[in-house]
Design a protein around this motif. Structure first.
Motif, short mmCIF file in Angstrom:
data_model
loop_
_atom_site.label_atom_id
_atom_site.label_comp_id
_atom_site.label_asym_id
_atom_site.label_seq_id
_atom_site.Cartn_x
_atom_site.Cartn_y
_atom_site.Cartn_z
N GLN A 241 0.80 -1.22 0.00
CA GLN A 241 0.00 0.00 0.00
C GLN A 241 0.83 1.27 0.00
O GLN A 241 0.32 2.35 -0.29
CB GLN A 241 -0.94 0.02 1.21
CG GLN A 241 -2.04 -1.01 1.14
CD GLN A 241 -1.57 -2.42 1.48
OE1 GLN A 241 -0.60 -2.61 2.23
NE2 GLN A 241 -2.23 -3.42 0.92
N ASP A 242 2.10 1.18 0.33
CA ASP A 242 2.94 2.38 0.44
C ASP A 242 4.36 2.04 -0.02
O ASP A 242 5.28 1.99 0.78
CB ASP A 242 2.94 2.88 1.88
CG ASP A 242 3.61 4.24 2.03
OD1 ASP A 242 3.74 4.97 1.02
OD2 ASP A 242 4.02 4.57 3.15
N ASP B 83 0.50 2.75 -4.37
CA ASP B 83 -0.23 1.60 -3.86
C ASP B 83 -0.17 0.53 -4.93
O ASP B 83 -0.70 0.71 -6.03
CB ASP B 83 -1.68 2.00 -3.56
CG ASP B 83 -2.50 0.87 -2.94
OD1 ASP B 83 -2.05 -0.30 -3.01
OD2 ASP B 83 -3.58 1.15 -2.40
N SER C 178 -1.49 -2.38 -4.93
CA SER C 178 -2.59 -3.34 -4.89
C SER C 178 -3.26 -3.40 -6.25
O SER C 178 -3.69 -2.38 -6.78
CB SER C 178 -3.63 -2.92 -3.85
OG SER C 178 -3.04 -2.80 -2.58
#
Length: 144
Positions: free
Chosen positions: A30-31, A140, A142
């Motif tokens: 996510q980061d 991110d 994802s």
């Protein structure tokens, strides 16, 4: 590491392979950050009062930093290019993306002088803030 003495250039190359499950550790997916170092550390964040002394710019070395990402689980959107040229330094950020989760980020920083006169300091520090903003990106990773 390669040291080309004739060209007066040192090149450090690092490569990392991150298995897909490794992205799930510690919130990395996510980061996921990309950033060069050594480009704006000599500059203060702001000037609180008019300067009376020259502003130190840094050493005579040119710093380039390139990050290549291959096969990420997302399609990247490249950051806008940034070009700064002032009496203290030249800076650029260029980015290129291609299908398949590929991206190249290229930064370059070249000091022009060891110091600049006090009356130029405020503008140089403002440019250094822009430089800092262009040296830290996070995505991110994802998949959608």
């Amino acid at each position: 590491m390669q040291d080309d003495r004739e060209a007066n250039q040192v090149t450090v190359t690092e490569s990392y392979f991150l298995p897909y499950p490794a992205l799930d550790r510690n919130g990395l997916r996510q980061d996921f950050a990309f950033a060069p170092e050594g480009m704006a550390e000599t500059f203060p964040d702001r000037i609180l009062a008019p300067r009376r002394l020259p502003l130190y710019v840094g050493g005579p070395w040119v710093v380039t930093h390139e990050v290549r990402v291959r096969n990420a689980p997302i399609e990247f959107i490249a950051p806008d290019p940034v070009t700064i040229s002032n009496p203290a330094f030249d800076f650029s950020l260029a980015a290129k993306v291609s299908d398949g989760g590929n991206m190249v980020l290229h930064w370059s920083y070249a000091p022009k002088a060891r110091a600049v006169p006090p009356d130029q300091a405020a503008a140089i520090i403002a440019d250094a803030r822009t430089l800092r903003d262009a040296t830290w990106f996070s995505w991110d990773l994802s998949p959608e």
